[in-house]
Design an enzyme around this catalytic site. Structure first.
Site, PDB file in Angstrom:
ATOM      1  N   TRP A   1       0.288  -3.168   6.170  1.00 26.47           N
ATOM      2  CA  TRP A   1       0.701  -4.332   6.986  1.00 26.47           C
ATOM      3  C   TRP A   1      -0.151  -4.051   8.308  1.00 26.47           C
ATOM      4  O   TRP A   1      -0.788  -5.140   9.049  1.00 26.47           O
ATOM      5  CB  TRP A   1       2.106  -4.081   7.333  1.00 26.47           C
ATOM      6  CG  TRP A   1       2.828  -4.772   5.858  1.00 26.47           C
ATOM      7  CD1 TRP A   1       3.402  -3.865   5.195  1.00 26.47           C
ATOM      8  CD2 TRP A   1       2.678  -6.099   5.344  1.00 26.47           C
ATOM      9  NE1 TRP A   1       3.797  -4.539   3.901  1.00 26.47           N
ATOM     10  CE2 TRP A   1       3.366  -5.929   4.239  1.00 26.47           C
ATOM     11  CE3 TRP A   1       2.002  -7.070   5.666  1.00 26.47           C
ATOM     12  CZ2 TRP A   1       3.447  -6.848   3.238  1.00 26.47           C
ATOM     13  CZ3 TRP A   1       2.036  -8.235   4.685  1.00 26.47           C
ATOM     14  CH2 TRP A   1       2.865  -8.302   3.514  1.00 26.47           C
TER      15      TRP A   1
ATOM     16  N   ASP B   1       5.688  -4.036  14.854  1.00 26.25           N
ATOM     17  CA  ASP B   1       6.064  -4.935  13.798  1.00 26.25           C
ATOM     18  C   ASP B   1       7.214  -4.142  13.064  1.00 26.25           C
ATOM     19  O   ASP B   1       6.962  -3.073  12.363  1.00 26.25           O
ATOM     20  CB  ASP B   1       4.747  -5.115  12.862  1.00 26.25           C
ATOM     21  CG  ASP B   1       5.304  -5.434  11.665  1.00 26.25           C
ATOM     22  OD1 ASP B   1       6.529  -5.847  11.297  1.00 26.25           O
ATOM     23  OD2 ASP B   1       4.490  -6.025  10.626  1.00 26.25           O
TER      24      ASP B   1
ATOM     25  N   LYS C   1      14.495  -8.916   5.057  1.00 22.54           N
ATOM     26  CA  LYS C   1      14.534  -7.288   4.603  1.00 22.54           C
ATOM     27  C   LYS C   1      16.100  -7.115   4.855  1.00 22.54           C
ATOM     28  O   LYS C   1      16.959  -6.738   4.208  1.00 22.54           O
ATOM     29  CB  LYS C   1      13.511  -6.605   4.929  1.00 22.54           C
ATOM     30  CG  LYS C   1      12.394  -6.967   4.328  1.00 22.54           C
ATOM     31  CD  LYS C   1      11.019  -6.548   5.086  1.00 22.54           C
ATOM     32  CE  LYS C   1       9.750  -7.191   4.909  1.00 22.54           C
ATOM     33  NZ  LYS C   1       9.484  -7.237   3.404  1.00 22.54           N
TER      34      LYS C   1
HETATM   35  N1  PMP Z   1       5.022  -6.576   8.064  1.00 23.73           N
HETATM   36  C1  PMP Z   1       5.812  -5.820   7.367  1.00 23.73           C
HETATM   37  C2  PMP Z   1       6.126  -4.489   7.728  1.00 23.73           C
HETATM   38  C3  PMP Z   1       6.269  -6.435   5.948  1.00 23.73           C
HETATM   39  O1  PMP Z   1       6.965  -5.582   5.291  1.00 23.73           O
HETATM   40  C4  PMP Z   1       5.744  -7.820   5.805  1.00 23.73           C
HETATM   41  C5  PMP Z   1       6.389  -8.385   4.729  1.00 23.73           C
HETATM   42  N2  PMP Z   1       6.531  -7.615   3.525  1.00 23.73           N
HETATM   43  C6  PMP Z   1       5.113  -8.330   6.903  1.00 23.73           C
HETATM   44  C7  PMP Z   1       4.641  -7.925   7.892  1.00 23.73           C
HETATM   45  C8  PMP Z   1       4.559  -9.982   6.317  1.00 23.73           C
HETATM   46  O2  PMP Z   1       5.674 -10.756   6.380  1.00 23.73           O
HETATM   47  P1  PMP Z   1       5.901 -12.248   5.953  1.00 23.73           P
HETATM   48  O3  PMP Z   1       5.565 -12.332   4.549  1.00 23.73           O
HETATM   49  O4  PMP Z   1       7.425 -12.697   6.361  1.00 23.73           O
HETATM   50  O5  PMP Z   1       4.823 -13.040   6.785  1.00 23.73           O
END
Ligand code: PMP
Length: 379
Positions: free
Chosen positions: A117, A191, A215
């Site tokens: 991420w 994040d 989540k």
């Molecule tokens: N950051 C983290 C830590 C995530 O776990 C995720 C999704 N699993 C995201 C960003 C991306 O999120 P989204 O799919 O809602 O754009």
């Protein structure tokens, strides 16, 4: 077992399991929402104007409950946005990369890359600013967090981005870095998508936090942003108005139509969290669940986890079978035992158990009992 009210344990990384009592309340209120006095208003939440008094009540209560739960100081704005974590990878640099300007008029942001991420965040930010990797855990397969002393921070960076819990790699900062103590004047951006509300946040170290709701906070479609007020008003001119934090803040997250039903569901989760004893009670429960699962993995001859113990995630626990030929048997046996969605992310393989707030200790006990039994019969 799989009737409407007797549901298996769901270890999905997200969208993830929600507390059953919250889903039951939402179902009961679906057709005709009752106000705080129990008076039915004649419509469901999805059918309400976001500017009507009923939804404004839901919104105000959700915001206040979240502020109380996460102890968000008054000089931080809470924004309910859309676009998820991936959109924030662009929205953050569009808004705050130019807090400090470089000689060429652009801004710089530093990234500590500890998994998939933060790697994505770094790649996206490069479209809007000078993005720079200050440290990376890639060389050891994202199984550790580079020591803060080794971070190569830019003196002129507007912010330092970290992913405080890497959902795929299972790497979590157990403590947020203290940039000031490291001699940096940059803002810390976190994040916290996959561990928001699982533990407290030290806001004195944070300038901006963002996370998708799907989540730990509710259904997909809602993105939470918590931003210190003085970081507003520095957006690049190309920043879309609906993503300009200052515009969103001025309009109480209603510059455009907000994700009303997701905000309502998150509000029900916030009240559920309060009934559980708040964030400190969740943190204690989450620590106990994670300890049990990691102990079971470490004590076994069949399973292993690669992450260094000082940064193992309490929310997302990837683990592997030493004999990968048994993966399918493990997963189908787990499903039969009422343990769902344990397959690891395709980029990592193996298994992953996501044990967010809504996962009770009994669910982790059921998983560890299954793992031990599987080892006894297949080991
Ligand atoms: N950051 C983290 C830590 C995530 O776990 C995720 C999704 N699993 C995201 C960003 C991306 O999120 P989204 O799919 O809602 O754009």
């Amino acid at each position: 077992m799989n009737s409407v009210l007797h549901r298996p344990y769901n270890f999905s990384a997200g969208p993830a399991a929600m507390p059953q009592e919250v889903l039951a309340q939402a179902a009961e209120e679906m057709l005709n929402w009752p106000d705080a006095n129990g008076k039915r208003c004649g419509m469901g939440v999805m059918e309400m104007s976001h500017r009507g008094k009923e939804f404004l009540f839901i919104y105000t209560q959700a915001e206040a409950d979240l502020r109380e739960l996460l102890a968000v100081p008054a000089h931080f704005k809470i924004l309910f946005m859309q676009g998820g974590g991936l959109a924030e990878n662009a929205i953050v640099p569009l808004n705050i990369s130019a807090l400090k300007k470089d000689a060429d008029g652009g801004g710089t942001a530093d990234f500590v890359v500890t998994g998939s991420w933060s790697e994505k965040s770094f790649a996206e930010a490069g479209k809007y600013c000078h993005a720079h990797v200050a440290a990376s855990g890639k060389a050891d397969g994202f199984t550790s967090i580079p020591d803060a002393g080794s971070w190569q921070l830019n003196a002129n960076a507007s912010y330092v981005h970290i992913c405080s819990n890497e959902t795929i790699n299972g790497v979590e900062y157990h403590e947020l870095p203290d940039l000031k103590a490291m001699g940096s004047k940059a803002e810390l951006v976190i994040d916290f998508s996959s561990h928001v509300a699982s533990r407290g946040v030290d806001w004195s170290r944070v300038g901006l936090a963002f996370g998708g709701a799907q989540k730990n906070l509710g259904p997909a479609g809602l993105t939470l942003v918590v931003v210190r007020e003085d970081l507003l008003g520095h957006a690049l001119s190309i920043c879309p108005s609906a993503f300009n934090y200052q515009t969103v803040a001025k309009n109480e997250s209603m510059y455009n139509t907000p994700p009303t039903y997701s905000i309502y569901m998150a509000g029900l989760i916030f009240r559920w969290l309060k009934r559980q004893g708040g964030i400190s009670a969740m943190e204690a429960a989450n620590t106990a669940k994670a300890e049990l699962l990691y102990r079971t993995i470490d004590d076994s001859g069949m399973y292993f986890n690669k992450v260094q113990s000082n940064c193992r995630s309490r929310m997302n626990v990837p683990f592997f079978l030493r004999n990968e030929a048994l993966n399918d048997a493990f997963l189908s046996g787990a499903k039969d035992a009422g343990l769902l969605q344990l397959k690891g992310h395709k980029s990592v393989g193996g298994m992953r158990a996501s044990i967010y707030n809504a996962m009770p200790l009994a669910g982790v006990q059921a998983l560890t009992a299954y793992m031990q039994e599987f080892e006894r019969t297949h080991g």
